[in-house]
Design a protein around this motif. Structure first.
Motif, mmCIF file in Angstrom:
data_model
loop_
_atom_site.group_PDB
_atom_site.id
_atom_site.type_symbol
_atom_site.label_atom_id
_atom_site.label_comp_id
_atom_site.label_asym_id
_atom_site.label_seq_id
_atom_site.Cartn_x
_atom_site.Cartn_y
_atom_site.Cartn_z
ATOM 1 N N UNK A 1 -1.431 -16.457 -3.479
ATOM 2 C CA UNK A 1 -2.255 -15.712 -4.410
ATOM 3 C C UNK A 1 -1.945 -14.226 -4.316
ATOM 4 N N UNK A 2 -1.931 -13.559 -5.453
ATOM 5 C CA UNK A 2 -1.813 -12.105 -5.522
ATOM 6 C C UNK A 2 -3.168 -11.530 -5.916
ATOM 7 N N UNK B 1 0.035 -2.763 -12.264
ATOM 8 C CA UNK B 1 -0.167 -3.606 -11.083
ATOM 9 C C UNK B 1 -0.952 -4.863 -11.446
ATOM 10 N N UNK B 2 -1.914 -4.740 -12.362
ATOM 11 C CA UNK B 2 -2.663 -5.914 -12.817
ATOM 12 C C UNK B 2 -1.739 -6.915 -13.493
ATOM 13 N N UNK B 3 -0.825 -6.404 -14.316
ATOM 14 C CA UNK B 3 0.125 -7.271 -15.015
ATOM 15 C C UNK B 3 1.054 -7.965 -14.021
ATOM 16 N N UNK C 1 0.838 -1.198 0.000
ATOM 17 C CA UNK C 1 0.000 0.000 0.000
ATOM 18 C C UNK C 1 0.876 1.252 0.000
ATOM 19 N N UNK C 2 1.940 1.196 -0.784
ATOM 20 C CA UNK C 2 2.921 2.276 -0.792
ATOM 21 C C UNK C 2 2.513 3.366 -1.779
ATOM 22 N N UNK C 3 2.548 4.612 -1.327
ATOM 23 C CA UNK C 3 2.258 5.762 -2.190
ATOM 24 C C UNK C 3 3.447 6.698 -2.156
ATOM 25 N N UNK C 4 4.069 6.915 -3.300
ATOM 26 C CA UNK C 4 5.224 7.798 -3.375
ATOM 27 C C UNK C 4 5.278 8.436 -4.748
ATOM 28 N N UNK C 5 5.766 9.644 -4.790
ATOM 29 C CA UNK C 5 5.904 10.318 -6.078
ATOM 30 C C UNK C 5 7.293 10.180 -6.664
ATOM 31 N N UNK D 1 -2.726 -5.695 -3.286
ATOM 32 C CA UNK D 1 -2.309 -4.364 -3.717
ATOM 33 C C UNK D 1 -3.567 -3.533 -3.919
ATOM 34 N N UNK D 2 -3.670 -2.407 -3.207
ATOM 35 C CA UNK D 2 -4.847 -1.547 -3.333
ATOM 36 C C UNK D 2 -4.726 -0.672 -4.576
#
Length: 398
Positions: A266-267, A249-251, A140-144, A224-225
């Protein structure tokens, strides 16, 4: 004694109230406890654990399932009266204190999650002090910004349109200004850099490292959100650079699924709903969408804060029997947001919003601002002012 003041520059929060952050964490803990316990994982690694969805996940699992948790985040502590650090620093401490009172393990790693060194430090801790295995890994990482762990090259993401510029309304909370903004189109390099920073590459690197180190339990789940949004925000979100990162992320989920096959793992990509975060306030046009959507969903009784949304996802869907999936196998708790009546009413409301009424009872502007303030420990329900010195804050045990 320190005086805590909310300071907003544009739509970016600069101030922090450490006592308010602690109260907000406790409010979320109490929310989860009020919903009772549920069966779920017991050893959890959360990458990006100090705020929003990551923090909510940690709270929900610790106080809902009794899980021991490891949280990885990059935060800053207090240095001076004018530099008190980041909200996530205090969130991590408040969570650890609350979890340890329940007899739970709550290890905080304050480090660059993108680096090989941090991955190895976490792996060593799992092996030596955390029972040797984890049964859930949440990314759940958010970074620019991200430095490539192999080359050291720095990549910076861009929030831009693809194909054609997007023109629409936006809000600046600092000045309460409603204005028209133009979102320029991204270059191919900007698209690629955004995918490099915000896509699924680091998620895959984490899972490869954990798998190679043999610290994943049989049947491990990794999530993964994501966010896709609706037709109302597709031009600047799903159809823009952010959408390209989410598609990556889907890939990567498919690749990770293959990686985990021999441990029955499972992912799972989880497409979450629109909520108030530090990121959502600075995405062009998104605040206007939120103040319209929130008004409609509040009236329907379906509006959620991050803790409400994540606790429902984990309790009812991931570890319950109410999961909804799309044709790509993604979990879709965003169905409340995408409800056709909700979207139709949101569209009609947004079309009425203008400079004279955006911050009136017509919209959920006040709710959006309150939730935004809560992220930094301000305007928190149940807050009681305390006399605190800089030395008190520096003495907090991380």
């Amino acid at each position: 004694m320190l005086e805590f003041k909310q300071n907003i520059r544009g739509n970016v929060a600069l101030g922090v109230n450490p006592i308010g952050c602690k109260q907000e964490v406790l409010n979320q803990v109490n929310y989860v406890k009020s919903n009772g316990t549920f069966d779920g994982p017991k050893k959890v690694l959360i990458i990006g654990a100090s705020s929003s969805y990551g923090l909510a996940t940690r709270i929900s699992l610790a106080f809902g399932t009794g899980a021991d948790t490891i949280g990885v985040s990059f935060e800053k502590g207090p240095k001076s009266a004018r530099s008190l650090g980041t909200p996530g620093w205090y969130n991590n401490i408040a969570f650890r204190e609350a979890a340890e009172k329940e007899g739970l393990v709550a290890k905080n790693f304050v480090a660059d999650a993108f680096s090989h060194e941090t991955k190895q430090d976490v792996i060593d801790y799992i092996k030596n002090e955390f029972g040797g295995k984890v049964d859930l890994v949440v990314y759940s990482l958010a970074s620019g910004r991200r430095n490539d762990p192999d080359t050291g090259e720095a990549y910076v993401s861009s929030i831009k349109a693809i194909g054609e510029p997007v023109v629409g309304p936006n809000i600046e909370m600092q000045t309460q200004n409603y204005y028209t903004q133009t979102l320029e189109t991204a270059t191919e390099e900007e698209i690629a850099n955004t995918v490099k920073v915000m896509g699924g590459e680091d998620w895959q690197l984490w899972m490869e490292a954990l798998k190679e180190a043999d610290v994943l339990a049989d049947g491990v789940l990794t999530t993964n959100y994501s966010y896709l949004g609706s037709e109302l925000n597709r031009p600047y979100y799903g159809g823009g650079t952010l959408g390209q990162a989410k598609a990556d992320c889907d890939v990567k989920a498919e690749t990770i699924n293959d990686l985990l096959a021999d441990v029955n793992g499972k992912a799972q990509v989880i497409v979450a709903t629109a909520v108030t975060t530090k990121a959502s306030s600075v995405i062009p046009f998104f605040p206007v969408y939120c103040i319209g959507l929130y008004k409609v969903m509040e009236e329907k009784g379906t509006h959620e804060t991050p803790i409400m949304h994540i606790d429902r996802i984990l309790r009812d869907m991931v570890y319950g029997d109410k999961a909804e999936y799309d044709e790509m196998g993604r979990m879709r708790p965003d169905s409340w947001e995408l409800d056709s009546d909700t979207q139709a009413k949101t569209k009609a409301l947004i079309e009425k919003i203008n400079a004279e009424n955006f911050n009136t009872d017509l919209t959920a502007y006040d709710l959006f601002v309150k939730e935004f303030s809560n992220l930094s420990g301000f305007d928190v329900d149940g807050y009681v002012e305390e006399e605190v010195t800089l030395e008190d804050l520096k003495a907090l045990e991380y």
